[in-house]
Design an enzyme around this catalytic site. Structure first.
Site, short mmCIF file in Angstrom:
data_model
loop_
_atom_site.label_atom_id
_atom_site.label_comp_id
_atom_site.label_asym_id
_atom_site.label_seq_id
_atom_site.Cartn_x
_atom_site.Cartn_y
_atom_site.Cartn_z
N ARG A 81 -0.23 6.75 7.46
CA ARG A 81 -0.08 6.84 6.00
C ARG A 81 -0.55 8.19 5.47
O ARG A 81 -0.06 8.67 4.46
CB ARG A 81 -0.89 5.73 5.30
CG ARG A 81 -0.38 4.33 5.54
CD ARG A 81 -1.02 3.37 4.55
NE ARG A 81 -0.86 1.97 4.90
CZ ARG A 81 0.20 1.23 4.61
NH1 ARG A 81 1.22 1.75 3.97
NH2 ARG A 81 0.25 -0.04 4.96
N ASP B 256 14.38 -0.68 1.51
CA ASP B 256 15.01 -0.95 2.80
C ASP B 256 16.02 -2.08 2.57
O ASP B 256 17.13 -1.83 2.12
CB ASP B 256 13.88 -1.30 3.77
CG ASP B 256 14.34 -1.47 5.20
OD1 ASP B 256 15.30 -0.83 5.60
OD2 ASP B 256 13.71 -2.26 5.94
N GLU C 102 7.98 2.80 -5.82
CA GLU C 102 8.03 2.22 -4.47
C GLU C 102 8.13 3.35 -3.44
O GLU C 102 8.69 4.42 -3.72
CB GLU C 102 9.24 1.26 -4.40
CG GLU C 102 9.48 0.60 -3.06
CD GLU C 102 8.37 -0.31 -2.57
OE1 GLU C 102 7.23 0.16 -2.44
OE2 GLU C 102 8.67 -1.49 -2.28
N ASP C 103 7.61 3.09 -2.26
CA ASP C 103 7.69 4.11 -1.20
C ASP C 103 9.09 4.20 -0.61
O ASP C 103 9.63 5.28 -0.44
CB ASP C 103 6.65 3.84 -0.09
CG ASP C 103 6.73 2.43 0.50
OD1 ASP C 103 7.50 1.58 0.00
OD2 ASP C 103 6.01 2.17 1.48
N LYS D 43 16.92 3.71 1.92
CA LYS D 43 17.68 3.52 3.17
C LYS D 43 18.83 2.58 2.85
O LYS D 43 18.77 1.38 3.14
CB LYS D 43 16.76 2.81 4.18
CG LYS D 43 16.35 3.62 5.39
CD LYS D 43 15.79 2.67 6.43
CE LYS D 43 14.34 2.87 6.68
NZ LYS D 43 13.80 1.97 7.73
N PHE E 25 13.33 4.39 11.37
CA PHE E 25 12.00 3.95 10.95
C PHE E 25 11.14 5.18 10.75
O PHE E 25 10.94 5.97 11.67
CB PHE E 25 11.37 2.98 11.95
CG PHE E 25 10.19 2.27 11.35
CD1 PHE E 25 10.37 1.16 10.53
CD2 PHE E 25 8.90 2.75 11.58
CE1 PHE E 25 9.27 0.53 9.95
CE2 PHE E 25 7.81 2.11 10.99
CZ PHE E 25 7.99 1.01 10.18
N VAL E 26 10.66 5.36 9.52
CA VAL E 26 9.92 6.58 9.17
C VAL E 26 8.49 6.27 8.79
O VAL E 26 8.18 5.16 8.34
CB VAL E 26 10.62 7.36 8.02
CG1 VAL E 26 11.97 7.88 8.47
CG2 VAL E 26 10.76 6.49 6.77
N LYS F 273 0.81 -1.20 0.00
CA LYS F 273 0.00 0.00 0.00
C LYS F 273 0.85 1.26 0.00
O LYS F 273 0.39 2.33 -0.34
CB LYS F 273 -0.88 0.04 1.27
CG LYS F 273 -1.82 -1.11 1.42
CD LYS F 273 -2.54 -0.98 2.79
CE LYS F 273 -3.23 -2.26 3.12
NZ LYS F 273 -3.77 -2.22 4.51
N GLY F 274 2.09 1.12 0.42
CA GLY F 274 2.93 2.28 0.74
C GLY F 274 3.10 3.31 -0.35
O GLY F 274 3.31 4.49 -0.07
N ASP G 211 3.64 3.48 6.68
CA ASP G 211 2.88 3.24 7.92
C ASP G 211 3.72 2.63 9.03
O ASP G 211 4.81 2.12 8.80
CB ASP G 211 1.74 2.26 7.62
CG ASP G 211 2.25 0.83 7.41
OD1 ASP G 211 3.18 0.65 6.60
OD2 ASP G 211 1.76 -0.09 8.09
P1 IMP Z 1 12.31 -4.19 1.72
O1 IMP Z 1 11.89 -5.43 0.99
O2 IMP Z 1 13.01 -4.51 3.00
O3 IMP Z 1 13.11 -3.24 0.86
O4 IMP Z 1 10.98 -3.55 2.22
C1 IMP Z 1 10.44 -2.44 1.69
C2 IMP Z 1 9.10 -2.23 2.34
O5 IMP Z 1 9.19 -2.27 3.77
C3 IMP Z 1 8.60 -0.85 2.02
O6 IMP Z 1 7.83 -0.85 0.85
C4 IMP Z 1 7.79 -0.50 3.25
O7 IMP Z 1 6.47 -0.96 3.10
C5 IMP Z 1 8.47 -1.26 4.38
N1 IMP Z 1 9.39 -0.38 5.13
C6 IMP Z 1 10.74 -0.40 5.12
N2 IMP Z 1 11.27 0.55 5.90
C7 IMP Z 1 10.22 1.23 6.39
C8 IMP Z 1 10.12 2.38 7.27
O8 IMP Z 1 11.09 3.01 7.74
N3 IMP Z 1 8.84 2.78 7.56
C9 IMP Z 1 7.73 2.17 7.07
N4 IMP Z 1 7.78 1.11 6.24
C10 IMP Z 1 9.03 0.63 5.92
MG MG Z 2 5.75 -1.02 0.74
#
Ligand code: IMP
Ligand code: MG
Length: 177
Positions: A166, A104, A100-101, A132, A153-154, A44-45, A160
């Protein structure tokens, strides 16, 4: 409870977001001129970022959404990725831009990009609102990054914490309380 309860500080303000959206709208409009790109938002992000970035374009495009997520245990990613809702668009031969939001660990995007390439997309690029880089596990980087942020963590602007925040108009650092 108030919307801003639990926010320690503002990391990216509404004004900074709006300036970057305009800037990247111009870049993408140039890059994807005459290509009818398909923007794929990861739910949803990305829903707010997606709506802002496509409205900053001066070229035609199509949009679709997917729900994919890495499994979260509280605020810690556990490395597995699941496609929870698929696209309704055939991506074969298309120039795709994944929106993508935040990147990470990169596990989510790595899996989604691979899937879209396997389905025959002509090109797959990634635009991320936040990056990040300190936390990267997968070998992936965005083609376009609006903001690179520290390992905090943002929340807000689509992001969210347990489905809250959100609708916050800026990106805030979550206090964990
Ligand atoms: P990844 O697969 O670890 O890169 O995960 C990415 C997803 O994790 C993002 O699309 C977010 O939904 C969630 N996420 C990662 N870091 C944060 C954060 O700091 N705040 C909120 N959601 C996060
Ligand atoms: Mg996401």
């Amino acid at each position: 409870m108030n919307l801003e309860d639990g926010i320690k500080s503002v990391l990216v303000s509404e004004e900074e977001i709006s300036k970057k959206i305009t800037e990247y709208g111009k870049i993408l409009s140039e890059e994807y001129k005459d290509k009818n790109p398909l923007f794929v938002g990861i739910l949803k992000g990305s829903f707010i970022f997606m709506s802002d970035i496509v409205r900053a374009l001066t070229i035609p495009c199509e949009i679709d959404f997917m729900a994919a997520s890495s499994y979260y245990n509280g605020t810690v990613s556990t490395g597995n990725v699941k496609i929870k809702m698929d696209l309704s668009t055939d991506v074969s031969g298309r120039d795709v831009v994944i929106a993508e939001d935040i990147i990470d660990t990169g596990n989510t995007l790595c899996a989604v990009k691979k899937l879209l390439m396997e389905r025959g997309a002509k090109s797959v690029k990634i635009i991320t609102f936040l990056d990040k880089p300190d936390r990267r596990e997968a070998d992936i980087s965005a083609d376009y990054t609006l903001f690179t942020i520290p390992n905090e963590f943002v929340v807000g602007y689509g992001l969210d914490c347990a489905e809250k925040y959100r609708n916050l108009r800026y990106v805030g650092i979550y206090s964990g309380e």
